[in-house]
Design a protein around this motif. Structure first.
Motif, short mmCIF file in Angstrom:
data_model
loop_
_atom_site.label_atom_id
_atom_site.label_comp_id
_atom_site.label_asym_id
_atom_site.label_seq_id
_atom_site.Cartn_x
_atom_site.Cartn_y
_atom_site.Cartn_z
N ALA A 180 -0.69 95.58 21.87
CA ALA A 180 -0.81 96.78 22.70
C ALA A 180 -0.40 98.04 21.94
CB ALA A 180 0.04 96.62 23.96
N ASP A 181 0.72 97.96 21.22
CA ASP A 181 1.23 99.18 20.57
C ASP A 181 0.57 99.44 19.22
OD1 ASP A 181 2.91 99.10 22.69
OD2 ASP A 181 4.78 98.96 21.54
N PHE A 182 0.15 98.38 18.53
CA PHE A 182 -0.30 98.57 17.15
C PHE A 182 -1.65 97.92 16.85
CE2 PHE A 182 4.33 98.90 17.14
CZ PHE A 182 4.46 100.17 16.63
N ASP A 183 -2.31 97.39 17.87
CA ASP A 183 -3.60 96.76 17.67
C ASP A 183 -3.51 95.77 16.50
OD1 ASP A 183 -6.32 96.19 17.76
OD2 ASP A 183 -6.82 97.82 16.38
N LEU A 184 -2.51 94.91 16.55
CA LEU A 184 -2.23 94.03 15.42
C LEU A 184 -2.07 92.59 15.91
CD1 LEU A 184 -1.57 93.82 12.39
CD2 LEU A 184 0.82 94.28 12.95
N THR A 185 -2.80 91.70 15.27
CA THR A 185 -2.68 90.27 15.56
C THR A 185 -2.23 89.55 14.29
OG1 THR A 185 -4.50 90.42 17.13
CG2 THR A 185 -3.92 88.21 16.36
N LEU A 186 -1.14 88.80 14.41
CA LEU A 186 -0.60 88.10 13.24
C LEU A 186 -0.94 86.62 13.33
CD1 LEU A 186 2.96 89.77 13.07
CD2 LEU A 186 0.82 90.51 12.00
N ARG A 187 -1.38 86.06 12.22
CA ARG A 187 -1.74 84.64 12.18
C ARG A 187 -1.08 84.01 10.96
NH1 ARG A 187 -8.07 83.06 11.97
NH2 ARG A 187 -7.90 84.11 9.96
N ILE A 188 -0.23 83.02 11.20
CA ILE A 188 0.45 82.35 10.09
C ILE A 188 -0.44 81.23 9.58
CG2 ILE A 188 2.46 80.98 9.40
CD1 ILE A 188 4.09 82.56 11.51
N CYS A 189 -0.94 81.40 8.36
CA CYS A 189 -1.86 80.41 7.78
C CYS A 189 -1.18 79.47 6.80
CB CYS A 189 -3.01 81.12 7.07
SG CYS A 189 -3.99 82.16 8.16
N GLY A 190 -0.04 79.94 6.25
CA GLY A 190 0.60 79.12 5.23
C GLY A 190 2.11 79.12 5.36
N ILE A 191 2.71 77.98 5.02
CA ILE A 191 4.17 77.86 4.98
C ILE A 191 4.54 77.08 3.73
CG2 ILE A 191 6.21 76.83 6.08
CD1 ILE A 191 4.78 77.11 8.79
N ALA A 192 5.44 77.66 2.93
CA ALA A 192 5.94 76.94 1.77
C ALA A 192 7.45 76.81 1.90
CB ALA A 192 5.60 77.70 0.48
N THR A 193 7.95 75.59 1.70
CA THR A 193 9.39 75.38 1.75
C THR A 193 9.86 74.84 0.41
OG1 THR A 193 9.41 73.05 2.39
CG2 THR A 193 9.07 74.65 4.16
N ARG A 194 11.17 74.89 0.19
CA ARG A 194 11.69 74.40 -1.08
C ARG A 194 11.77 72.88 -1.09
NH1 ARG A 194 17.55 76.44 -2.92
NH2 ARG A 194 17.72 76.08 -0.70
N ARG A 195 12.19 72.30 0.04
CA ARG A 195 12.47 70.86 0.06
C ARG A 195 11.54 70.06 0.96
NH1 ARG A 195 17.77 72.28 1.35
NH2 ARG A 195 19.03 72.87 -0.46
#
Lengths: 354, 354
Positions: free
Chosen positions: B30-45
């Motif tokens: 609504a405020d920023f016309d922004l949609t976030l989509r998490i496509c990747g996750i990298a972890t250490r362990r």
């Protein structure tokens, strides 16, 4: 980019503003590709002046300080009409008249006239935001111009910029603060054992308090700031007259000293919160604060505001000294905001990419 | 506008970030016309995962919290390469690995890889700004992407945004602050008469201090924040190893109680100032402050910074509580900054015109 300015009000704040933009002329050009030219000055008692090619502002300041009238007799409305005919890319009215606590006039009319003439407007006067924020915001929005007022409440503390630019997605659900310098100076003096009347007289002699200090002492200045903050940050629709207000007086001395004796401090606290009915309530009160409270440690010219937020808890911002330069700076920062809202040429603002 | 994200690091901060953007999905749109989509996750362990159509992040969080590995074994470099092939208008790497005090690695390499792949990058890790700010800023500038790090130093306090957006034309000439929560908690406990070892153990049990608390106790965390602030706000070119650093230890208890007995407070103060030779000197020291000092009243999780400026005198900003949500919020606010740097469609951000 050239911005033509008309100054409505040319008292201490207006003249310091003129001096400050002269001092920072190089930085304004280098950091923001911005050149400011003062074409008009309107005063209440010393006439007004207009020169489409730019006024000799230092000379105008000397005239006014010597008690002489400026050349032309045109009023603020004429100046704004002249400004609207400028072909500079930015036309900005800089409003610095003093607060009228009855209804915020004539500052509100100055802001309306500027907007209606298609000019941006920046003001250090609390009246317009404290009495007519919603109307003026919507009016400016419809006209496609900016209405900004960073200097109205906390001098150089960029409280509105902070919330607007640095706290996206965050709702302010309340605030409390120490926002009036005169009463805070007097309370500090009372704590040190000085009596009320001489403390006040000393503040007046030092130019910190007005000759008529009742706006400060009776809490009206704090109430106007409370209304301004509540209207802008919390969507309230209040005026200073809606704020539940108690000031300080002769009886504050014993209370201030008793507070110190118990490890506490007496401060004039301005606050707002939203009630269960959704309405915002504003409050100005001499308040006993625990010694460890962030607001308790503020002495003299220091002022600070604690914002209560939905997402980040409490955030405090304050300044250890406030003065004319801080208020004048707030007007300059509003003009920079107007500048940065324009489409920027490639490479501009490179210094501030952090 | 769609932004595809790759999370490098998926510990407490990364997982809280993922939760927060889910909670504020409506407001971001609504405020920023922004949609976030998490496509990747990298972890250490726990391996890593990629889905160009968007991951089931809640499920990934459950897997990691249960100690199970994510599907794919690809590392962070592979994720960033995948992200660079997305055709979303914004591609952003969200870096939340933990601080390495030796050299700021591998966070610096993650930031470099993101920039070189043409992705924006936001980080809550102090390492990149504390060890390599100038290089990374210039690298991002040359690539036309943003490198932002609001969460690196003061959780939800928008210190970098404040200076960048709300203090134009102002130079920061020094600062002092209380910036480390663990030591501040312990000093508060010592003032109350608790001994050092049990106070530390209690902080560790409560999850406030790490099992290895030496980074906090020896002042390394505060030194990294000092270097980050000095590099960004004052143009210093220092690393945490250049900061003159003393932490707190068993001997701090008597000093803290002696300070209180005299109306003062002992706090771990981080500061920087510019010497006569133009060089910026950073300092971390247990310091006895007068009771009325703004920094003296900070207890527990509270932290604050006083900026010394050329034009406005001293400006203080602080928060009364800091937590995972504040740090996660800082990452979100950086993403909003990246969004608002894009050309906006007419009418967007209307809610925040103030």
């Amino acid at each position: 980019l050239l911005a033509d300015l008309a100054l409505v009000g040319f008292g201490n704040v207006g003249r310091r503003f003129a001096g400050l933009i002269e001092e920072r002329r190089g930085r304004l050009a280098a950091d923001f590709d911005l050149t400011l030219r003062i074409c008009g000055i309107a005063t209440r008692r010393h006439g007004s002046a207009w020169d489409a090619g730019g006024l000799d502002v230092a000379r105008a300041a000397r005239e006014v300080e010597a008690g002489r009238a400026l050349t032309s007799a045109a009023g603020s409305a004429d100046l704004i009409a002249e400004l609207s005919r400028s072909d500079a890319p930015l036309r900005i009215v800089v409003e610095t008249t003093t607060l009228d606590i009855a209804a915020g006039q004539p500052a509100i009319d100055h802001v309306r006239a500027a907007i209606d003439a298609g000019c941006h407007v920046v003001t250090a006067n609390k009246g317009p935001v404290a009495f007519a924020y919603d109307e003026l915001r919507d009016r400016a929005g419809a006209a496609g111009v900016s209405f900004l007022f960073e200097g109205a409440v906390m001098d150089g503390i960029p409280i509105f910029n902070l919330v607007r630019e640095a706290l996206p997605l965050v709702d302010v659900i309340g605030f409390r603060g120490v926002v009036n310098a005169t009463t805070n100076h007097i309370l500090s003096a009372l704590e040190d054992g000085e009596a009320f009347a001489p403390a006040l007289a000393r503040m007046q002699a030092a130019g910190i308090a007005e000759a008529d200090a009742s706006l400060d002492l009776d809490g009206w200045d704090a109430a106007a700031k409370t209304a301004a903050l509540a209207n802008v940050l919390m969507g309230a629709r209040m005026t200073p007259h809606d704020v539940d207000r108690i000031g300080i007086d002769e009886g504050s001395g014993p209370r201030a000293r008793e507070a110190v004796a118990q490890g506490n401090r007496l401060r004039l606290v301005a606050s707002a919160s939203r009630g269960p009915d959704g309405r915002v309530r504003g409050l100005v009160r001499p308040t006993v604060l625990p010694g460890g409270d962030l607001l308790a440690g503020l002495t003299g010219q220091a002022n600070a505001l604690v914002l209560q937020t939905d997402l980040l808890g409490e955030i405090a911002i304050g300044q250890l000294g406030g003065s004319l330069t801080q208020t004048a700076y707030a007007l300059v920062s509003d003009i920079v905001t107007i500048r940065t809202r324009q489409p920027a040429p490639a490479g501009a603002r490179a210094r501030r990419t952090l």
